[in-house]
Scaffold this active site. Sequence first.
Site, PDB file in Angstrom:
ATOM      1  N   SER A   1       0.550  -1.065   0.105  1.00  0.00           N
ATOM      2  CA  SER A   1      -0.490   0.334   0.409  1.00  0.00           C
ATOM      3  C   SER A   1       1.629   1.225   0.284  1.00  0.00           C
ATOM      4  O   SER A   1       1.560   1.453  -1.118  1.00  0.00           O
ATOM      5  CB  SER A   1      -0.774   0.024   0.907  1.00  0.00           C
ATOM      6  OG  SER A   1      -2.255   0.759   0.937  1.00  0.00           O
TER       7      SER A   1
ATOM      8  N   ASP B   1      -8.717  -3.468  -6.291  1.00  0.00           N
ATOM      9  CA  ASP B   1      -8.061  -3.127  -4.924  1.00  0.00           C
ATOM     10  C   ASP B   1      -9.560  -1.356  -5.020  1.00  0.00           C
ATOM     11  O   ASP B   1      -9.317  -0.836  -5.218  1.00  0.00           O
ATOM     12  CB  ASP B   1      -6.645  -3.148  -5.301  1.00  0.00           C
ATOM     13  CG  ASP B   1      -6.218  -2.152  -4.104  1.00  0.00           C
ATOM     14  OD1 ASP B   1      -6.562  -1.878  -2.975  1.00  0.00           O
ATOM     15  OD2 ASP B   1      -4.937  -2.539  -3.631  1.00  0.00           O
TER      16      ASP B   1
ATOM     17  N   HIS C   1      -7.586  -5.812  -0.753  1.00  0.00           N
ATOM     18  CA  HIS C   1      -6.592  -4.611  -0.953  1.00  0.00           C
ATOM     19  C   HIS C   1      -5.324  -5.508  -0.645  1.00  0.00           C
ATOM     20  O   HIS C   1      -4.471  -5.841   0.217  1.00  0.00           O
ATOM     21  CB  HIS C   1      -6.381  -4.132   0.362  1.00  0.00           C
ATOM     22  CG  HIS C   1      -5.122  -2.516   0.052  1.00  0.00           C
ATOM     23  ND1 HIS C   1      -5.001  -1.986  -1.180  1.00  0.00           N
ATOM     24  CD2 HIS C   1      -4.464  -2.021   1.179  1.00  0.00           C
ATOM     25  CE1 HIS C   1      -4.206  -1.280  -0.494  1.00  0.00           C
ATOM     26  NE2 HIS C   1      -4.179  -0.892   0.781  1.00  0.00           N
TER      27      HIS C   1
END
Length: 510
Positions: A224, A451, A479
């Site tokens: 991320s 995502d 995610h």
Amino acid sequence: MDTRRLFRISATALVAAGLLLSGCSSDSASGAGTGAGSTADPAALKKFYGQKLAWRSCGVTGFECAKMKAPLDYAKPDGTEVSLAVARKKATGPGKRLGSLQVNPGGPGGSAVGYLQAYAGIGYPAPVRARYDMVAVDPRGVAGSEPVECLTGKEMDAYTQVDQTPDDQGEETLLTASFKKFAAGCEKRSATILPHVSTVDAARDMDIFRAALGDKKLTYVGASYGTFLGATYAELFPKNTGRLVLDGAMDPSLPARELNRDQTAGFETAFTSFAADCVKQTDCPLGTKSVADVGVRMKTFFTTLDAKPVATGESRPLTESLATTGVIAAMYDESAWPQLREALTTAMAGDGSALLTLADSYYERDSGGSYANLMFANSAVNCLDLPPAFSGPAEVTKALPSFEQASPVFGEGLAWASLNCAYWPTKATGTAHRIEAKGAAPIVVVGTTRDPATPYKWAVSLADQLSSGTLLTYDGDGHTAYGRGSDCIDTAINTYLLEGTPPKPATKCS
């Protein structure tokens, strides 16, 4: 709702697994790069690069912790120092040790040390843990590393309940006042560290950690926001870059408003996927008519809560803002969808406690009313890395149609949430720009097609920007992709980490 530019592995996923714990270049010999408006004298940094870490047993069995020193201001390395929390779990064997593998779960604001102890150090594939010391450093401003503090627990409770879909001038004034109070609290409690928590600063700290560990090259898995941190490191220190995996990639070339709008569309994509699954279930509280109808019913429920919050059995009712955060929390991992269906069912029947629990997991609020510093650090880093998405309410109002087009369900709230940096006390030092990292070793960029927090097109863009980038695609929900159930993804990344061979270009997994 306070979800602006939060790029991290969801706490919901760790709870489900039972794992949640209480324009730059580089060419200096020492690896100290130059970037984002500050410079570093290699000679002055020698004491940091040459430091010896005093490891001690800590927390979970098999883990060691230490404190690492770094300059508060890299432009003044002989000045004030900061103390950063680091941790490791030594390679278990068998096989020849390959060095250290740094990990970061994203955020910005996620604790890398907490992530290491909760998941990476015990949950990464056994062959990887056998050959690498698993290590982490909490970025400056985060958790154990000079944490940014802004509001008390009670103040945060009030802040998270503020209406972020203002219907009139009075509500708009209350919302902007909440942003101003948040920013003022950060300045009051964290004035010294606040100007020095940029991603560039954190990347420089990572290089000091690499050297202190005795590694010639950085091996790294960033998830991320951790992908932006890793890409920034490669830009600053291409010669020190080893095997980098950037999973759930961000696009560093986008300004804040476009980032926020793209993420808004990402949550809509994820919600559409949830809705398509929901209509097939017998317990879908949003109906079984169509995906479009689920979205309309969801937005209607939010509107209902805006007018009349639902009781939760405690002093905090379920407001529209908290309910929206709870729904968004469940978008990070499809394994949370059954929990979300149940939470929505009870909330619509007058008990908002389950949906409030989801929101609390997102904010990292414990049952005693204390918050981790995640949201404080998140704002501090984001507002330093990029100029504000909006300068004031008038700009938000003008941009609302484009946000609502990106997401009929979440667009209005996420547009207003993007206003927070307009009132930040520290001026941004970074700017949006392409990262090429010329001279870096092969870098694997991973993107998930649905995502919610880091849209797939960002991974495509970052892989294209990086001179040595290779795109690895996961066709799926949730995610990030590594360690989430795809043998194809895990095999490709494990092979790269253990053998140095990146996946073939355009590799796609499901």
